[in-house]
Motif scaffolding. Structure first.
Motif, PDB file in Angstrom:
ATOM      1  N   ASN A 229      13.255   8.412  -4.790  1.00  0.00           N
ATOM      2  CA  ASN A 229      11.938   8.965  -5.139  1.00  0.00           C
ATOM      3  C   ASN A 229      12.067  10.267  -5.916  1.00  0.00           C
ATOM      4  O   ASN A 229      11.340  10.484  -6.883  1.00  0.00           O
ATOM      5  CB  ASN A 229      11.079   9.166  -3.888  1.00  0.00           C
ATOM      6  CG  ASN A 229      10.547   7.868  -3.335  1.00  0.00           C
ATOM      7  OD1 ASN A 229      10.694   6.811  -3.955  1.00  0.00           O
ATOM      8  ND2 ASN A 229       9.949   7.923  -2.171  1.00  0.00           N
TER       9      ASN A 229
ATOM     10  N   TYR B 215      10.468  10.255  -9.492  1.00  0.00           N
ATOM     11  CA  TYR B 215       9.176  10.910  -9.664  1.00  0.00           C
ATOM     12  C   TYR B 215       9.259  12.412  -9.902  1.00  0.00           C
ATOM     13  O   TYR B 215       8.304  13.019 -10.367  1.00  0.00           O
ATOM     14  CB  TYR B 215       8.294  10.674  -8.429  1.00  0.00           C
ATOM     15  CG  TYR B 215       8.013   9.226  -8.163  1.00  0.00           C
ATOM     16  CD1 TYR B 215       7.292   8.456  -9.077  1.00  0.00           C
ATOM     17  CD2 TYR B 215       8.459   8.605  -7.010  1.00  0.00           C
ATOM     18  CE1 TYR B 215       7.027   7.119  -8.836  1.00  0.00           C
ATOM     19  CE2 TYR B 215       8.195   7.274  -6.757  1.00  0.00           C
ATOM     20  CZ  TYR B 215       7.482   6.538  -7.674  1.00  0.00           C
ATOM     21  OH  TYR B 215       7.224   5.222  -7.439  1.00  0.00           O
TER      22      TYR B 215
ATOM     23  N   GLN C  87       0.867  -1.181   0.000  1.00  0.00           N
ATOM     24  CA  GLN C  87       0.000   0.000   0.000  1.00  0.00           C
ATOM     25  C   GLN C  87       0.897   1.222   0.000  1.00  0.00           C
ATOM     26  O   GLN C  87       2.094   1.099   0.259  1.00  0.00           O
ATOM     27  CB  GLN C  87      -0.915  -0.014   1.230  1.00  0.00           C
ATOM     28  CG  GLN C  87      -0.145   0.081   2.550  1.00  0.00           C
ATOM     29  CD  GLN C  87      -1.041  -0.107   3.765  1.00  0.00           C
ATOM     30  OE1 GLN C  87      -2.074  -0.754   3.692  1.00  0.00           O
ATOM     31  NE2 GLN C  87      -0.650   0.457   4.881  1.00  0.00           N
ATOM     32  N   PRO C  88       0.348   2.402  -0.281  1.00  0.00           N
ATOM     33  CA  PRO C  88       1.190   3.600  -0.239  1.00  0.00           C
ATOM     34  C   PRO C  88       1.904   3.717   1.112  1.00  0.00           C
ATOM     35  O   PRO C  88       1.310   3.478   2.152  1.00  0.00           O
ATOM     36  CB  PRO C  88       0.182   4.745  -0.434  1.00  0.00           C
ATOM     37  CG  PRO C  88      -0.936   4.118  -1.208  1.00  0.00           C
ATOM     38  CD  PRO C  88      -1.030   2.694  -0.685  1.00  0.00           C
ATOM     39  N   GLY C  89       3.181   4.023   1.053  1.00  0.00           N
ATOM     40  CA  GLY C  89       3.967   4.171   2.274  1.00  0.00           C
ATOM     41  C   GLY C  89       4.572   2.890   2.804  1.00  0.00           C
ATOM     42  O   GLY C  89       5.162   2.881   3.874  1.00  0.00           O
ATOM     43  N   HIS C  90       4.450   1.788   2.061  1.00  0.00           N
ATOM     44  CA  HIS C  90       4.954   0.529   2.613  1.00  0.00           C
ATOM     45  C   HIS C  90       6.479   0.504   2.726  1.00  0.00           C
ATOM     46  O   HIS C  90       7.009  -0.156   3.616  1.00  0.00           O
ATOM     47  CB  HIS C  90       4.405  -0.693   1.869  1.00  0.00           C
ATOM     48  CG  HIS C  90       4.881  -0.869   0.477  1.00  0.00           C
ATOM     49  ND1 HIS C  90       4.365  -0.177  -0.582  1.00  0.00           N
ATOM     50  CD2 HIS C  90       5.853  -1.663  -0.025  1.00  0.00           C
ATOM     51  CE1 HIS C  90       4.985  -0.542  -1.687  1.00  0.00           C
ATOM     52  NE2 HIS C  90       5.898  -1.436  -1.381  1.00  0.00           N
TER      53      HIS C  90
END
Length: 134
Positions: free
Chosen positions: A99, A103, A65-68
């Motif tokens: 990141n 991104y 999930q986001p933040g894993h």
């Protein structure tokens, strides 16, 4: 939402993750000659794979999930000897730098960044393997 879930300890799976981490570290070494950003990415992934093996050895896994990735780093931080906090700091710094490069396109990766990531990943893998073996 819970970031971790319980998992049965499977030593063969843990060893596969550690071997995968070793392969990623070796790839990072080779990639350094021609792509600093990819080197840093592979060094980070080596640390991530080792961390997953570490989590599995404690009977946990991170939920996808986001933040894993942050949850994985926090788990290791909470379960590894405090004398290794510098390596955890570098691991989290590599996550941030990766990141940005991935991104945001503001994360320029210098040769020195790549070399430092390799050294940190090598040390980190040794610490994680020693902890799991103990």
């Amino acid at each position: 939402m819970k970031k971790l879930s319980a998992q049965k300890v499977d030593w063969a799976q843990i060893e596969r993750f550690l071997q995968s981490a070793d392969k990623k570290l070796e790839s990072a070494r080779k990639i350094l000659a021609f792509d600093e950003e990819a080197c840093l990415q592979q060094a980070y992934e080596a640390m991530l794979k080792a961390s997953l093996g570490f989590m599995f050895s404690h009977g946990f896994r991170a939920r996808s999930q986001p933040g894993h990735h942050i949850a994985i780093i926090e788990f290791v931080r909470g379960h590894i000897d405090k004398k290794h906090s510098g390596l955890i700091f570098v691991f989290d710094s590599l996550r941030r730098k990766r990141n940005l490069a991935l991104y945001d396109d503001t994360g320029f990766v210098s040769r020195q960044d790549a070399v430092n990531s390799l050294e940190a990943a090598r040390d980190y893998l040794q610490v994680i393997r020693a902890d799991i073996t103990a």
